[in-house]
Design an enzyme around this catalytic site. Structure first.
Site, PDB file in Angstrom:
ATOM      1  N   GLN A 191      -7.425  -4.268 -19.411  1.00  0.00           N
ATOM      2  CA  GLN A 191      -6.199  -4.149 -18.181  1.00  0.00           C
ATOM      3  C   GLN A 191      -5.067  -5.191 -18.090  1.00  0.00           C
ATOM      4  O   GLN A 191      -4.545  -5.438 -16.754  1.00  0.00           O
ATOM      5  CB  GLN A 191      -6.311  -3.555 -16.861  1.00  0.00           C
ATOM      6  CG  GLN A 191      -6.784  -2.190 -17.134  1.00  0.00           C
ATOM      7  CD  GLN A 191      -6.210  -1.780 -18.108  1.00  0.00           C
ATOM      8  OE1 GLN A 191      -5.222  -1.048 -18.173  1.00  0.00           O
ATOM      9  NE2 GLN A 191      -6.749  -1.047 -18.973  1.00  0.00           N
ATOM     10  N   HIS A 251      11.820  -2.876   4.575  1.00  0.00           N
ATOM     11  CA  HIS A 251      11.340  -2.958   5.623  1.00  0.00           C
ATOM     12  C   HIS A 251      11.534  -3.781   6.636  1.00  0.00           C
ATOM     13  O   HIS A 251      11.822  -3.187   8.066  1.00  0.00           O
ATOM     14  CB  HIS A 251       9.883  -2.921   5.654  1.00  0.00           C
ATOM     15  CG  HIS A 251       9.208  -1.752   6.366  1.00  0.00           C
ATOM     16  ND1 HIS A 251       8.899  -0.542   6.871  1.00  0.00           N
ATOM     17  CD2 HIS A 251       8.006  -2.288   7.353  1.00  0.00           C
ATOM     18  CE1 HIS A 251       8.328  -0.669   7.869  1.00  0.00           C
ATOM     19  NE2 HIS A 251       7.685  -1.606   8.080  1.00  0.00           N
ATOM     20  N   LYS A 264       6.209   7.473  19.665  1.00  0.00           N
ATOM     21  CA  LYS A 264       5.292   7.660  19.641  1.00  0.00           C
ATOM     22  C   LYS A 264       3.622   7.169  20.226  1.00  0.00           C
ATOM     23  O   LYS A 264       3.741   5.221  20.197  1.00  0.00           O
ATOM     24  CB  LYS A 264       4.925   8.166  18.076  1.00  0.00           C
ATOM     25  CG  LYS A 264       4.952   6.669  16.661  1.00  0.00           C
ATOM     26  CD  LYS A 264       4.833   6.879  15.794  1.00  0.00           C
ATOM     27  CE  LYS A 264       5.327   5.747  14.457  1.00  0.00           C
ATOM     28  NZ  LYS A 264       5.229   5.398  13.678  1.00  0.00           N
ATOM     29  N   ARG A 293      -0.023   6.199  19.184  1.00  0.00           N
ATOM     30  CA  ARG A 293      -1.188   6.241  18.566  1.00  0.00           C
ATOM     31  C   ARG A 293      -2.423   6.291  19.288  1.00  0.00           C
ATOM     32  O   ARG A 293      -2.436   5.588  20.257  1.00  0.00           O
ATOM     33  CB  ARG A 293      -1.059   5.132  17.451  1.00  0.00           C
ATOM     34  CG  ARG A 293       0.243   5.158  16.379  1.00  0.00           C
ATOM     35  CD  ARG A 293      -0.195   4.846  14.964  1.00  0.00           C
ATOM     36  NE  ARG A 293       0.616   4.579  14.436  1.00  0.00           N
ATOM     37  CZ  ARG A 293       1.292   5.738  13.476  1.00  0.00           C
ATOM     38  NH1 ARG A 293       0.399   6.349  13.395  1.00  0.00           N
ATOM     39  NH2 ARG A 293       2.408   5.018  12.449  1.00  0.00           N
ATOM     40  N   ASP A 347      14.951   7.169   8.364  1.00  0.00           N
ATOM     41  CA  ASP A 347      13.949   6.224   7.762  1.00  0.00           C
ATOM     42  C   ASP A 347      13.976   5.623   6.485  1.00  0.00           C
ATOM     43  O   ASP A 347      14.319   5.827   5.509  1.00  0.00           O
ATOM     44  CB  ASP A 347      12.518   6.187   8.323  1.00  0.00           C
ATOM     45  CG  ASP A 347      11.563   5.068   9.210  1.00  0.00           C
ATOM     46  OD1 ASP A 347      11.880   3.989   9.011  1.00  0.00           O
ATOM     47  OD2 ASP A 347      10.191   5.953   9.360  1.00  0.00           O
ATOM     48  N   THR A 363       3.320  11.270  10.433  1.00  0.00           N
ATOM     49  CA  THR A 363       3.993  11.044  12.051  1.00  0.00           C
ATOM     50  C   THR A 363       5.776  11.466  11.613  1.00  0.00           C
ATOM     51  O   THR A 363       5.697  12.100  12.395  1.00  0.00           O
ATOM     52  CB  THR A 363       4.383   9.486  11.255  1.00  0.00           C
ATOM     53  OG1 THR A 363       3.505   8.596  11.475  1.00  0.00           O
ATOM     54  CG2 THR A 363       5.522   9.289  12.678  1.00  0.00           C
TER      55      THR A 363
END
Length: 337
Positions: A47, A139, A203, A205, A229, A237
């Site tokens: 690989q 992000h 939220k 958690r 988002d 979520t």
């Protein structure tokens, strides 16, 4: 006077469909053919990845098209090895076009003895000989500072704004929703562009990866809610937020997510959820399961990425593409064709 150069494109295996679409779009914009250069990417029995570039690239302005999506490690290594092959073949400049930048969620130390992998990947990209990065919706925008080379971070918000205004008749009953407190800047940006109100789903958690409770900050009664988002992974979520919004009186819930990672049970969850529609971009190659889902719609990024690539090649502004007024004419064929 701006000098028109001849950018050359090479694609990895992560998203060949998008790479071909970018090449086709660049051909239309330039009025002359832009093709992916001929190369082979293969794996040995163990690989290991091997790449051979067949075309002459000496002195050329090269653009590598490669998202570092699943399988993230294979696609990242392809990107690095392609860059090394081009550098050793005397390419004049190497730009990495990375629509989805993997490992971006590991951008800080969340607890003791953990890595900042986004910085490590940035170091590897620079060391491989890449001189510029073009990406979309990082992000965390501070990841641009992890690189010691220029990084152009495009935004999906202008594309989403065009799509919302095309598909929703009135903005009065539309409300943009941030799925968590950390995403308020992204949601506020889209709300501002379309002239809509905004609310937040807060939220809490319980165990890692498990949402114990959700609270809606804002009145969503009678509203068409648009959750926005950057990444949707397993969709847990997202689907729970959609259910919560419906319980609080929303008439419809739509979601606009830049990067549809959609791993594991994501598609099944979306299909069974109270969400009416999920809109994603093609920054990650869609699987057959994603394509077959009636609730998922894909908007193209090739027009924007093609224009940004040409702007980089010609030394003109990339930030002009941050505005839907500039993108509108580029996307005319998509919405009116």
């Amino acid at each position: 006077m701006i000098t028109m150069v001849e950018p050359k494109l090479i694609s990895g295996n992560s998203n060949r469909t998008l790479s071909k679409a970018i090449a086709k779009r660049m051909s239309l914009l330039r009025g002359s053919p832009v093709k992916l250069i001929d190369a082979r990417i293969e794996r040995f029995n163990d690989q290991e990845i091997f790449i051979e570039v067949y075309d002459n690239v000496r002195g050329e302005d090269m653009f590598i098209l490669q998202s570092t999506s699943n399988p993230a490690n294979d696609n990242l290594m392809e990107l690095l090895i392609m860059a090394d092959a081009l550098r050793r073949s005397s390419a004049q400049r190497i730009t990495a076009v990375i629509p989805y930048f993997g490992y971006a969620r590991q951008d800080r130390r969340t607890k003791a003895r953990t890595p900042i992998t986004a910085k490590l990947v940035a170091n590897m990209i620079v060391e491989a000989g890449i001189e510029r990065v073009l990406t979309m919706d990082l992000h965390a925008t501070q990841i641009q500072g992890f690189f010691d080379i220029p990084v152009d971070n495009l935004y999906a918000a202008p594309i989403f704004a065009l799509d919302v205004m095309h598909n929703f008749e009135k903005m009065d009953d539309v409300m943009v929703i941030s799925p968590d407190v950390g995403g308020t800047a992204r949601a506020r940006e889209l709300a501002k562009r379309i002239g809509a109100d905004m609310a937040i789903v807060d939220k809490r958690r319980g165990a890692p990866g498990e949402v114990a409770e959700m609270t809606v900050i804002g009145d969503v009664t009678g509203r068409k809610c648009i959750i926005v988002d950057d990444i949707c992974d397993t969709a847990g979520t997202l689907c729970k937020a959609a259910d919560t919004l419906i319980e609080k009186g929303a008439t419809e819930v739509h979601s606009y997510i830049t990067h549809g990672v959609l791993s594991g049970p994501a598609v099944e969850r979306i299909t069974k959820s109270s969400m009416k529609q999920l809109v994603i971009t093609d920054s990650i190659e869609a699987t057959a399961e994603v394509t077959a889902c009636d609730k998922i719609r894909i908007v193209p990024t090739a027009p924007m990425l093609a224009q940004a690539t040409l702007n980089i090649a010609n030394g003109t502004s990339v930030s002009s593409l941050f505005d839907e007024g500039t993108l509108g004419p580029i996307y005319d064929g998509y919405y009116n064709g």
